[in-house]
Scaffold this active site. Structure first.
Site, mmCIF file in Angstrom:
data_model
loop_
_atom_site.group_PDB
_atom_site.id
_atom_site.type_symbol
_atom_site.label_atom_id
_atom_site.label_comp_id
_atom_site.label_asym_id
_atom_site.label_seq_id
_atom_site.Cartn_x
_atom_site.Cartn_y
_atom_site.Cartn_z
ATOM 1 N N ASN A 112 0.871 -1.183 0.000
ATOM 2 C CA ASN A 112 0.000 0.000 0.000
ATOM 3 C C ASN A 112 0.903 1.226 0.000
ATOM 4 O O ASN A 112 1.544 1.531 1.000
ATOM 5 C CB ASN A 112 -0.897 -0.028 1.247
ATOM 6 N N HIS A 114 -9.530 1.158 5.262
ATOM 7 C CA HIS A 114 -8.199 1.315 5.845
ATOM 8 C C HIS A 114 -8.283 2.250 7.049
ATOM 9 O O HIS A 114 -9.046 3.226 7.042
ATOM 10 C CB HIS A 114 -7.223 1.874 4.808
ATOM 11 N N GLU A 148 -5.019 -4.836 10.586
ATOM 12 C CA GLU A 148 -3.972 -3.837 10.783
ATOM 13 C C GLU A 148 -4.216 -3.114 12.102
ATOM 14 O O GLU A 148 -5.029 -2.167 12.149
ATOM 15 C CB GLU A 148 -3.984 -2.828 9.639
ATOM 16 N N SER A 178 3.855 -2.142 10.193
ATOM 17 C CA SER A 178 5.306 -2.191 10.365
ATOM 18 C C SER A 178 5.915 -3.532 9.958
ATOM 19 O O SER A 178 6.852 -4.011 10.585
ATOM 20 C CB SER A 178 5.690 -1.829 11.799
ATOM 21 N N GLU A 207 -6.516 4.570 8.076
ATOM 22 C CA GLU A 207 -6.286 5.999 7.826
ATOM 23 C C GLU A 207 -7.559 6.658 7.281
ATOM 24 O O GLU A 207 -7.825 7.822 7.570
ATOM 25 C CB GLU A 207 -5.084 6.173 6.890
ATOM 26 N N GLY A 217 2.978 2.294 10.740
ATOM 27 C CA GLY A 217 3.925 3.393 10.571
ATOM 28 C C GLY A 217 4.669 3.765 11.845
ATOM 29 O O GLY A 217 5.326 4.796 11.903
ATOM 30 N N LYS A 262 0.052 4.266 -0.218
ATOM 31 C CA LYS A 262 -0.562 5.445 0.395
ATOM 32 C C LYS A 262 -0.356 6.673 -0.517
ATOM 33 O O LYS A 262 -0.467 6.541 -1.739
ATOM 34 C CB LYS A 262 0.003 5.639 1.808
HETATM 35 P P1 13P Z 1 3.337 0.407 7.549
HETATM 36 O O1 13P Z 1 3.840 -0.902 6.980
HETATM 37 O O2 13P Z 1 4.054 1.606 7.043
HETATM 38 O O3 13P Z 1 3.245 0.325 9.048
HETATM 39 O O4 13P Z 1 1.813 0.587 7.017
HETATM 40 C C1 13P Z 1 0.930 -0.469 7.158
HETATM 41 C C2 13P Z 1 -0.322 -0.161 6.415
HETATM 42 O O5 13P Z 1 -1.097 0.694 6.805
HETATM 43 C C3 13P Z 1 -0.575 -0.869 5.171
HETATM 44 O O6 13P Z 1 -1.877 -0.647 4.707
#
Ligand code: 13P
Length: 259
Positions: free
Chosen positions: A10, A99, A169, A214, A101, A175, A12
């Site tokens: 992803n 997601h 997640e 992560s 976010e 992150g 983002k």
């Molecule tokens: P990270 O791997 O940067 O922690 O992000 C995970 C994520 O949100 C994937 O959709």
């Protein structure tokens, strides 16, 4: 029931068209160099602006393309939004839905996520439903209940035969460099599988459940060694071809694994 191992990236709001093309130029030969990718499903969720430009190269390399979001309506006065039909036209076959976010920063509620998931399925694409608890919810002992609520809201009442994936997640692991321990993640994945058996009994055993938060080359193998962890959804470490390829190389490929 043999499930694929899914290695998903992803991106983002990182990488534009030139960056995406440069990524593929480097990544595709690395992927082709893996000793065995027969059980691997590799997919990328780049920014919307990259879906059409990367569709041919991804198709040729057997990499599935996913949008990061969609709007549930077929069309309408929704400035800045994208319908499922518009996404399908780009050549992408999947859509991330829910997601964290989106839930955290853009107000996606359980009901809106449910509407999006149905729109994706009705539009003939495959959703990846993201679920996961916040740190406060985990510390309050509510992680399993939160994930159950998110799953039930999105999946209850779906037709018996649909294609979809789940991504667990935990919000506190995204992150942050903090990964769920393989035990915690493994336990939640078993919980999710049980919920899928309750909500979608006819297909629960074949639905991939990915872990995200992560994931890096040095922890990917251990995470994917767990029963019911059928792959990973990778943010930061999917942006560099070498690290995303290293994560793909860490996938368990031996026959019988994750049987
Ligand atoms: P990270 O791997 O940067 O922690 O992000 C995970 C994520 O949100 C994937 O959709």
């Amino acid at each position: 029931m043999e499930r694929p191992i899914v290695i998903a990236g992803n991106w983002k709001m990182h990488l534009g068209i030139a960056g995406g093309r440069a990524f593929l130029d480097d990544f595709v030969p690395r992927l082709a160099g893996l000793p065995d990718r027969s059980r691997l499903t590799v997919l990328l969720a780049p920014n919307l602006t990259l879906l059409a430009p990367l569709a041919d190269a991804c198709g040729a390399a057997d990499i599935r393309l996913a949008a990061q979001n969609c709007h549930p309506a077929d069309a309408g006065a929704f400035t800045g939004e994208t319908s499922v039909a518009m996404i399908r036209e780009t050549g992408a076959g999947m859509v991330l839905v829910g997601h964290s976010e989106r839930r955290q920063f853009f107000g996606d509620t359980d009901d809106f996520v449910r509407d999006k998931l149905r729109a994706v399925l009705n539009g003939g694409l495959e959703p990846i439903l993201c679920v996961g608890e916040t740190l406060a919810e985990r510390e309050a002992g509510q992680a399993a209940a939160v994930v159950s609520r998110q799953l039930e809201s999105a999946l209850d009442g779906l037709p018996a035969a649909v294609d979809l994936m789940i991504a667990y997640e935990p919000v506190w692991a995204i992150g942050t460099g903090r990964t769920a321990t393989p035990d915690d993640a493994g336990e939640m994945h078993v919980h999710i599988r049980n919920e899928l058996c309750r909500l979608l009994p006819a297909i629960a055993a074949r639905l991939p459940i990915l872990y995200g938060g992560s994931v890096k080359p040095d922890n990917a193998a251990e995470i994917m060694s767990r029963e019911d962890i059928d792959g990973v959804l990778v943010g930061g470490a999917s942006l560099a071809p070498a690290s995303f390829a290293a994560i793909a190389a860490a996938a368990p490929v031996s026959p019988g694994h994750h049987a």
